[in-house]
Design a protein around this motif. Sequence first.
Motif, PDB file in Angstrom:
ATOM      1  N   VAL A   1       4.599  12.128  -3.295  1.00  0.00           N
ATOM      2  CA  VAL A   1       2.841  12.402  -4.060  1.00  0.00           C
ATOM      3  C   VAL A   1       2.477  10.672  -4.117  1.00  0.00           C
ATOM      4  N   GLU A   2       2.904   9.722  -3.175  1.00  0.00           N
ATOM      5  CA  GLU A   2       2.873   8.919  -1.913  1.00  0.00           C
ATOM      6  C   GLU A   2       1.727   9.211  -1.496  1.00  0.00           C
ATOM      7  N   MET A   3       2.227  10.277  -0.592  1.00  0.00           N
ATOM      8  CA  MET A   3       1.290  11.122   0.834  1.00  0.00           C
ATOM      9  C   MET A   3       0.212  10.974   0.789  1.00  0.00           C
ATOM     10  N   ARG A   4       0.014  12.548  -0.208  1.00  0.00           N
ATOM     11  CA  ARG A   4      -0.591  12.497  -0.554  1.00  0.00           C
ATOM     12  C   ARG A   4      -2.037  10.852  -1.369  1.00  0.00           C
ATOM     13  N   HIS A   5      -1.846  10.029  -2.160  1.00  0.00           N
ATOM     14  CA  HIS A   5      -2.618   9.331  -2.021  1.00  0.00           C
ATOM     15  C   HIS A   5      -3.118   8.916  -0.635  1.00  0.00           C
ATOM     16  N   LEU A   6      -2.008   8.402   0.681  1.00  0.00           N
ATOM     17  CA  LEU A   6      -2.567   8.249   2.085  1.00  0.00           C
ATOM     18  C   LEU A   6      -3.779   9.170   2.306  1.00  0.00           C
TER      19      LEU A   6
ATOM     20  N   GLY B   1       1.434  -0.904  -0.070  1.00  0.00           N
ATOM     21  CA  GLY B   1      -0.351  -0.196  -0.063  1.00  0.00           C
ATOM     22  C   GLY B   1       0.808   1.405   0.237  1.00  0.00           C
ATOM     23  N   GLU B   2       0.371   2.517   0.028  1.00  0.00           N
ATOM     24  CA  GLU B   2       0.514   3.306  -0.190  1.00  0.00           C
ATOM     25  C   GLU B   2       1.615   3.981   0.796  1.00  0.00           C
ATOM     26  N   MET B   3       1.386   3.874   2.129  1.00  0.00           N
ATOM     27  CA  MET B   3       2.903   3.751   3.578  1.00  0.00           C
ATOM     28  C   MET B   3       3.505   2.810   3.426  1.00  0.00           C
TER      29      MET B   3
ATOM     30  N   ARG C   1      -7.597   8.423 -11.038  1.00  0.00           N
ATOM     31  CA  ARG C   1      -6.791   9.824 -10.857  1.00  0.00           C
ATOM     32  C   ARG C   1      -5.179   9.218 -10.034  1.00  0.00           C
ATOM     33  N   ILE C   2      -5.865   8.599  -9.138  1.00  0.00           N
ATOM     34  CA  ILE C   2      -4.299   7.734  -7.872  1.00  0.00           C
ATOM     35  C   ILE C   2      -3.598   6.926  -9.112  1.00  0.00           C
ATOM     36  N   ILE C   3      -4.102   5.974 -10.104  1.00  0.00           N
ATOM     37  CA  ILE C   3      -3.383   4.818 -11.063  1.00  0.00           C
ATOM     38  C   ILE C   3      -2.331   5.607 -12.110  1.00  0.00           C
TER      39      ILE C   3
ATOM     40  N   ASP D   1      -1.045   8.481 -11.775  1.00  0.00           N
ATOM     41  CA  ASP D   1       0.017   8.649 -11.150  1.00  0.00           C
ATOM     42  C   ASP D   1       0.897   7.844 -10.833  1.00  0.00           C
ATOM     43  N   GLU D   2       0.438   6.580 -10.910  1.00  0.00           N
ATOM     44  CA  GLU D   2       1.323   5.083 -10.086  1.00  0.00           C
ATOM     45  C   GLU D   2       2.306   5.042 -11.220  1.00  0.00           C
ATOM     46  N   GLU D   3       0.770   5.343 -12.679  1.00  0.00           N
ATOM     47  CA  GLU D   3       1.493   5.010 -14.203  1.00  0.00           C
ATOM     48  C   GLU D   3       2.622   6.053 -14.847  1.00  0.00           C
TER      49      GLU D   3
END
Length: 171
Positions: free
Chosen positions: A69-74, A37-39, A148-150, A152-154
Amino acid sequence: MGHNDCVLNIPYPPADVKEKNLYYARLLLNNYAGQNGEMTAITQYLYQHLISEECYGELSDSLECISIVEMRHLEMLGELITKLGGAPLFRTQNRGRNIYWSGKFVAEIQNPRKFLIKNIEAENVAIRDYKMRICQISDPMIQNLLERIIRDEEHHITIFKRYLAEFEKSE
Ligand SMILES: [Fe+2]
């Protein structure tokens, strides 16, 4: 590649939900604080940022930017979990058992070429997990945010592949 190139210039839809749903909250806990996960992404990239700062400055800057960016997802997943009626604690729940997030989820790989390969795999797993959630959760607001998060991951995969190609050229 500069420091801020990791941020896509596309707004995030609001982190809102149709109605409370504890089952959906429990599903999203896996993306929030599960092993992949994001954490884990935040701390994994922060670790890589720290150990590469001296010899791979540009890569180190990108890793810091991606970690943020991952922290924003979290944060956004935490908002969804809260609005769904769940508790945004760093754990997953399986058959009534709590499995807490652990620093053991962070891989100790120090070689940049090796951790870039690992990061690309991890992002692919994250994308696969988000796609599964989109099928399981029939709430269009949540689905939009996960889509939208996907993206970013891409984008992170694109960045990691670019660095990997540079390393392979210089070998
Ligand atoms: Fe993420």
